[in-house]
Design an enzyme around this catalytic site. Sequence first.
Site, PDB file in Angstrom:
ATOM      1  N   ASP A   1       6.296 -17.897  -5.653  1.00 18.63           N
ATOM      2  CA  ASP A   1       5.565 -18.802  -6.658  1.00 18.63           C
ATOM      3  C   ASP A   1       4.122 -18.283  -6.956  1.00 18.63           C
ATOM      4  OD1 ASP A   1       5.013 -20.882  -8.183  1.00 18.63           O
ATOM      5  OD2 ASP A   1       5.183 -22.402  -7.126  1.00 18.63           O
TER       6      ASP A   1
ATOM      7  N   GLU B   1      13.530 -27.760  -8.768  1.00 20.11           N
ATOM      8  CA  GLU B   1      12.428 -28.410  -8.544  1.00 20.11           C
ATOM      9  C   GLU B   1      12.945 -30.111  -9.212  1.00 20.11           C
ATOM     10  OE1 GLU B   1       8.641 -26.885  -9.568  1.00 20.11           O
ATOM     11  OE2 GLU B   1       8.564 -26.297  -7.536  1.00 20.11           O
TER      12      GLU B   1
ATOM     13  N   ASN C   1       8.059 -29.209 -16.798  1.00 19.32           N
ATOM     14  CA  ASN C   1       8.677 -30.273 -16.366  1.00 19.32           C
ATOM     15  C   ASN C   1       8.796 -31.363 -17.464  1.00 19.32           C
ATOM     16  OD1 ASN C   1       9.211 -29.269 -13.710  1.00 19.32           O
ATOM     17  ND2 ASN C   1       6.791 -29.791 -13.257  1.00 19.32           N
TER      18      ASN C   1
ATOM     19  N   GLU D   1      -3.671 -22.042 -10.067  1.00 17.48           N
ATOM     20  CA  GLU D   1      -3.218 -22.862  -8.971  1.00 17.48           C
ATOM     21  C   GLU D   1      -3.271 -22.467  -7.582  1.00 17.48           C
ATOM     22  OE1 GLU D   1       1.118 -23.527  -9.784  1.00 17.48           O
ATOM     23  OE2 GLU D   1       1.274 -24.895  -7.965  1.00 17.48           O
TER      24      GLU D   1
HETATM   25  C1  BDP Z   1       5.015 -24.273  -9.215  1.00 15.72           C
HETATM   26  C2  BDP Z   1       4.226 -25.452  -9.396  1.00 15.72           C
HETATM   27  C3  BDP Z   1       4.747 -26.631 -10.167  1.00 15.72           C
HETATM   28  C4  BDP Z   1       5.517 -26.003 -11.410  1.00 15.72           C
HETATM   29  C5  BDP Z   1       6.479 -24.998 -11.108  1.00 15.72           C
HETATM   30  C6  BDP Z   1       7.094 -24.317 -12.008  1.00 15.72           C
HETATM   31  O1  BDP Z   1       3.367 -26.072  -8.347  1.00 15.72           O
HETATM   32  O2  BDP Z   1       3.721 -27.528 -10.570  1.00 15.72           O
HETATM   33  O3  BDP Z   1       6.162 -26.960 -12.196  1.00 15.72           O
HETATM   34  O4  BDP Z   1       5.677 -24.059 -10.102  1.00 15.72           O
HETATM   35  O5  BDP Z   1       6.873 -23.258 -12.291  1.00 15.72           O
HETATM   36  O6  BDP Z   1       4.113 -23.224  -8.991  1.00 15.72           O
HETATM   37  O7  BDP Z   1       8.119 -24.789 -12.741  1.00 15.72           O
END
Ligand code: BDP
Length: 721
Positions: free
Chosen positions: A386, A312, A231, A414
Amino acid sequence: MKKHVLSSLGLFLLLLSVINHSYAEDGYRLWLRYDQVQDPAKLKAYRQAIQEVVVPGNSPTLSVAQQELKMGLSGLLGKPVPVSQKPSQRNTLVAGTPASSALIKDLGLGDKLKTVGDEGYLLLTANKKGKKYTVIAANTDIGVLYGSYHFLRLLQTQQDISKLSLASAPKTKHRVLNHWDNLDRTVERGYAGFSLWDWHKLPTYIDQRYIDYARANASIGINGTVLTNVNANALVLTEEYLKKVKALADAFRPYGLKVYLTARFSAPIEIGGLETADPLDPKVQAWWKKKSDEIYSYIPDFGGFLVKANSEGQPGPQNYGRSHADGANMLADAVAPHGGIVMWRAFVYSNEEPEDRAKQAYNEFKPLDGQFRDNVMVQVKNGAIDFQPREPFHPLFGAMPKTPIMMEFQITQEYLGQATNLVYLAPMWEEVLDEDTYAEGEGSTVAKVIDGTLNGHRLTGMAGVANIGTDRNWTGHQFGQANWYAFGRMAWNPYLSSEEIAEEWIKMTFSNQEELVEKLEDMMLNSHETLVNYMTPLGLHHIMGWSHHYGPGPWIKDKHRADWTSVYYHRADEKGIGFDRTKTGSNAVAQYFPPVAEKYGNVEKTPEKYLLWFHHLPWDYKVKSGRTLWDEMALRYQGGVDSVRQMQQTWNALEGKIDPERFKHVQTFLEIQEQEAEWWRDAVLLYFQTFSKRPLPEGVEKPEHTLEYYMQLDPKFVPGI
Ligand code: BDP
């Protein structure tokens, strides 16, 4: 006089502490401890075999190899090992390339060296003119450094070094850590403190941590690091920050560690003053070319870009009606003249509510196979949702034969208890790498997709989302270090077993003592299954706490995106539970090749570990044990808690065999883990019981609180958001 007495006392104490190595056992040294070999026979043999170290040449990388060998061997042998440019003893360790060392050239290793390529090495025992040589030979300086670490590892794990004949070369080309580090030093999904990168003090101040970080990575063959979060913040591409990035790249270079950055797709607008970031707009293309030229003027060996686009909320080519290939190719063209690559992530999902999020990446990327430039890799998470505690392999593996596919694992935990839960992740990674995609018939394993052998790709790689931060022990949990270690080892060789990696790590990090190695290995190898049992058994997934993903939250619903809620994934109702991904449901199984699609599409053939991932089943469905689904689920949650208690017992029995500081640290973390496992069991079972309406089977402990109690828990300031 008094002063004099004090200072000699001080000196004495200092000496004593040096002799006893009585510095804090805080885990800072990772697996590179180099304490004296304990087995007296081995120690004697090593001392005899290595009377001096000869590393001719003075390139930055060879100097590092020399320093590491000197430091490592002096520690392991318990006495200073002399370093010279030319052999003078009877038993000498020589490290170098045919270009740097006359002796290695004379050994005529040409053919053997050809087999190990640019980064590999040979470890050999050779006799010449009545002298015995232990040889670390490679084609390149970095190969020599990697070989040096391997050699040190042989001593750390007390192997026989008297007749060495060993060759090793990495099976993937780009072995890269992904740091989700922000410029303000917070770390997204980071649970080990702040970001290592002290941007404010860069470029002038080079923290010793950078060097130790690079050493640790080189020791396991990691050769790239993406410094910034996916991000992304465009600021890192400005001159001010590029100077700081250069300082890090300079510090890492001797260790073979290349620097990469994340590219924010809208950077041309945000820092370039353009009106668009359309990848087909010549002005945008020119901007990225110029930006890349500028980056390479600071960092001639810059690795390239990692990109998260149209996912996202991140900007991307689709904002302009263009495809992922258009976006990736534009950046690829900008870095290509400098030898750079683009790692384009397939973790995408659109803003519209999907029928099944698991299907999106495949749907968007498969049609683009063959459209990417030669220097693009598509980086795919191990599973389609994920980074869940357990996921079936991503259907994109094997589905894009014309495109190099890079694996993305998440080292930071995570969804796996974050930093306080002891979970050794290598078995989970191994499980995925070993799966057969059937893309080119039987035996088309994910590992073969990743190492390029399945479709003849030479551009290959593995990425790991780092679990590293400013905590003294680097990873929050002492055992989190094992996951960093295992990632590097598996990226080098995806066919290594999680067992052998655990054994190495334990011996290097704790001790070679047999009983301890056996017990810790057992504990580590079971730890993933243990966590799956107390969090998401039988294929359950994504039922964690809202947003921070800490603790249980199966009741999460009614959020602005359905696929960010738990009810979307477990679909529990009075009849049953699970996500139907077969023909009668989302038909996500059809994205796999026929034998796999058939297996997962058929409830009888689906491995139990993926049951509720692919099927919605009645509460009374009979599982293999003969129990009902409800009873089995409840007993799995209990089993998870029991296994954590088992880990505690194993660990507690090792008191006295492990230094008190690390012993206590892990002991208290295991207490947290037990509390969290109980929390998971109680909260999830009480919640699902509102649907199943069945009692908890015998053997399952009664929940401590009511469901309402668990539902109102709202942990604040969870790290890593
Ligand atoms: C998810 C996370 C997020 C990440 C996203 C990603 O919650 O913080 O930005 O993956 O991989 O697991 O881009």
